[in-house]
Design an enzyme around this catalytic site. Structure first.
Site, mmCIF file in Angstrom:
data_model
loop_
_atom_site.group_PDB
_atom_site.id
_atom_site.type_symbol
_atom_site.label_atom_id
_atom_site.label_comp_id
_atom_site.label_asym_id
_atom_site.label_seq_id
_atom_site.Cartn_x
_atom_site.Cartn_y
_atom_site.Cartn_z
ATOM 1 C CD GLN A 128 -2.692 1.031 2.411
ATOM 2 O OE1 GLN A 128 -2.305 1.434 3.602
ATOM 3 N NE2 GLN A 128 -4.173 0.887 2.326
ATOM 4 N N GLY A 129 0.774 2.199 -0.888
ATOM 5 C CA GLY A 129 1.499 3.431 -1.048
ATOM 6 C C GLY A 129 0.356 4.441 -0.667
ATOM 7 C CB SER A 131 1.174 7.038 4.952
ATOM 8 O OG SER A 131 0.138 6.726 5.776
ATOM 9 C CB SER A 163 3.441 -3.455 5.591
ATOM 10 O OG SER A 163 2.972 -2.661 6.720
ATOM 11 C CD GLU A 246 -6.297 -0.095 6.998
ATOM 12 O OE1 GLU A 246 -5.185 -0.023 7.581
ATOM 13 O OE2 GLU A 246 -6.425 0.927 6.240
#
Lengths: 384, 301
Positions: A128-129, A131, A163, A246
């Site tokens: 996941q990109g 933040s 992550s 989420e």
């Protein structure tokens, strides 16, 4: 109001238990936390077994390759796999719980056909990109730029807290496509192949000592326009679909794990004599009550989403606030049971205690969750 | 629909709404304040009306003149009574239905030895004490809650077999109070302006309210789940969490109200004082935590 399971659900649970009892002893040994290729292979292998047994994407819609299970069946699946000590989703997390559901909800037929089956089979991993160093809680202020050039977007900027970046095949990426628009309206959602030229991954070490996430630098990375999910500049809305997932059922297994840990803690306290301390004993008793109530809150939220056709509600924010706090208290209680032993890293629960410090920060800090709850549930005015 | 449906059914929602309407009409804010000023907790006429509406006979079988419903419906009804701050020994009289003559119909007022130690609530207004052969003599004691008169008795009895259900229904009263103080706090925070904006726009106030909601929602699921399972440990958890939601909710509401919260005129102190009383009834926090600790050790061997 009813907490009894239907015959069909009981049968589903029984079949799953039977399968887990057969499958889990056949698993290879778990790789060490620093062995990223090993972790990827292990997580992929587990996902493949789930896929072959018909348990992959259980709660995904049928037309996305899922099994169309009810939220209750999904809850039973998460409860039973955790209870049996099955592997976590691990490197499949983003694909199964963020990117996948987003593509299922917002992608074209071709995009679903390209990306969803490999996620379900465990063939492709996602990261996941979202933040950025200067865009955390205020995610919508992100600055990673994407400029259209023919059939590609050219992307430059940097992402953080990513992550599984080292082993991922794809990155669900939020980029700014219209710097002139209000901040929520100039964002686009892209699927970026992680082997594209111009990507540099720098692992970040957490306070627990391991490299659980990474910083990702993007230098004129070319991403095909066909990899865009949703319309250009509509990425914020597309992302909110992901984030509500989420906050929905993502923590079910962890509540079950917490309750198991608490039972072990009580036994350890009984054995080392600290159970006789009424303050500690009552602390453990209170946690037993709290975690039991959180399990019921999970069931409450699931039956709410069942009624609303599978869309997770704001109950997720209420749950996360209570849960992240209770989980930190659990490990503080563990430290009281261990006494000075809690200073030794090789004691059980000590690494978990360190990891638990992230729970009030990751996936929306407790402060942001309180804003969400106060504004969206209670209707208090937005601050200026 | 397939799947566990933990949410109240349409009929259960209607029941809750019906009780809310009944109490709003019959025991609204003016009636509440009138009973505070008169210092009278139990209004016999209202008590009989509640009996007539089936409030106390809710769980008695229809063959015995009851309503034939269960604990889940009872907690929804008591939640509304807690929201309205309805005074009197509601839980003891409810538990006495079918045991003490007149309790089901609301013609008798029944209290209980639900406090540890020598204090008994509503003794002078009661016709009987649950599980006791006769009404004991008692010396009046000035009570912190204007609508819970207290007496000191020489030899208090015990709550005995009624403790679990008494704790659960009291938890439901606490839940209703917690939800009400949350509403009061939110309404005040939206209305009251300082520094040129509603105080609810400040995060310091917003986060107090969010905390109240989280405690109330966790307590709600604990209370509803305990009503469905009837499990002793779940009831203890429900009481523990609902006591906290009510007491801390009233405290936070008082804080949001500022100076007005410290006045006799605002209703906040009535919620806080009643929540303090209920926290001492049937099962205290210490008892609940010890019970839960024993259950924890018992689970998994």
């Amino acid at each position: 109001m009813d907490l009894t399971y239907t015959d069909e659900e009981q049968e589903f649970r029984a079949r799953l238990r039977e399968w887990l009892a057969k499958e889990l002893p056949a698993l290879p040994p778990r790789p060490s936390p620093d062995d990223w290729p090993g972790r990827r292979a292990y997580d992929a292998g587990w996902q493949r077994r789930l896929y072959e047994a018909g348990y992959a994407g259980l709660h995904w819609p049928l037309d996305a390759g899922g099994r169309g299970a009810t939220p209750t069946q999904h809850l039973i699946f998460l409860e039973e796999t955790e209870r049996a000590g099955a592997p976590y989703v691990g490197a499949n997390f983003v694909g199964l719980l963020h990117a996948g559901p987003t593509i299922a909800a917002e992608g074209t037929a071709a995009q679903r056909a390209r990306w969803l089956p490999p996620v379900l089979r465990g063939d492709e991993m996602w990261c996941q990109g979202f933040s950025e160093p200067d865009a955390g809680s205020d995610l919508a202020s992100l600055r990673t730029r994407a400029v259209r050039d023919g059939d590609d977007y050219v992307v430059s900027g940097s992402k953080i807290w990513t992550s599984h970046a080292e082993v991922a095949d794809w990155c669900e990426l939020l980029v700014r496509t219209d710097p002139g628009a209000p901040k929520h309206r100039g964002i686009t959602w892209l699927a970026m192949p992680m082997d594209a030229p111009g990507i540099t991954v720098r692992p970040l070490r957490t306070l627990a000592g391991s490299a659980e996430f990474a910083e990702v630098f993007l230098d004129e990375v070319r991403v095909p326009v066909e990899n865009r999910v949703g319309a250009e500049n509509d990425g914020w809305r597309v992302t909110m679909v992901t984030l509500s997932f989420e906050r929905g059922t993502a923590f079910v297994g962890e509540v079950v794990a917490c309750r198991r840990t608490l039972a072990l803690l009580a036994r350890a306290a009984k054995e080392n004599g600290r159970w006789d301390d009424p303050v500690l004993r009552r602390t453990l008793g209170r946690l037993h009550g709290e975690l039991g109530a959180l399990w019921r809150l999970t069931q409450w939220n699931v039956s709410e989403s069942q009624r609303s056709g599978g869309v997770p509600g704001t109950g997720g924010s209420v749950f996360k606030l209570a849960y992240s706090h209770a989980r930190q208290e659990l490990y503080d209680a563990a430290a009281q049971v261990l006494g000075a032993g809690s200073l030794a890293l090789d004691e059980e629960w000590v690494l978990d205690r360190l990891s638990s410090l992230s729970y009030t920060i990751a996936a929306g800090t407790s402060q942001i969750q309180r804003n969400i709850v106060a504004e969206r549930v209670l209707g208090l005015p937005k601050g200026r | 629909m397939s799947g566990v449906d933990f949410q109240p059914t349409g009929e259960q929602r209607d029941l809750r709404a019906g009780v809310r309407d009944l109490l709003a009409g019959r025991y609204g804010r003016e009636a509440l304040r009138a009973s505070v000023e008169a210092g009278v907790a139990v209004d016999r006429r209202l008590w009989r009306e509640l009996g007539g509406a089936g409030f106390f006979a809710l769980r008695l079988p229809e063959a015995d003149g009851g309503v034939g419903l269960g604990l889940p419906e009872a907690v929804l009804v008591f939640e509304e009574a807690g929201r309205a701050l309805l005074p009197g020994p509601l839980v003891a009289t409810f538990l006495a239905a079918g045991v003490v003559p007149g309790a089901a119909a609301g013609t008798a007022v029944v209290t209980a030895f639900d406090l540890d130690g020598p204090l008994v609530a509503h003794l002078a207004e009661a016709d009987a004490v649950l599980g006791a052969p006769a009404l004991p003599e008692g010396e009046p004691v000035r009570s912190v809650d204007p609508l819970t008169p207290l007496h000191r008795v020489a030899r208090p009895g015990r709550a005995g077999p009624y403790r679990d259900e008494g704790a659960l229904l009291t938890a439901a009263l606490q839940l209703g109070s917690a939800l009400r103080t949350l509403e009061l706090a939110v309404a005040h925070a939206r209305r009251r302006e300082q520094f040129g904006q509603p105080i609810g726009a400040f995060q310091a106030v917003k986060h107090l309210c969010a905390g109240m909601l989280v405690r109330a929602e966790v307590a709600r699921t604990a209370v509803y789940a305990a009503a469905l399972t009837g499990d002793g440990a779940e009831i203890a958890a429900a009481k523990l969490l609902a006591d906290e939601a009510a007491v801390q909710g009233a405290r936070d509401c008082l804080q949001v109200y500022g100076g007005m919260g410290f006045t006799w005129e605002a209703d906040v102190h009535l919620h806080l004082k009643r929540a303090w009383v209920r926290a001492e009834q049937w099962r205290t926090a210490a008892q609940a935590e010890e019970l839960l600790a024993a259950d924890l050790l018992g689970a998994d061997g």
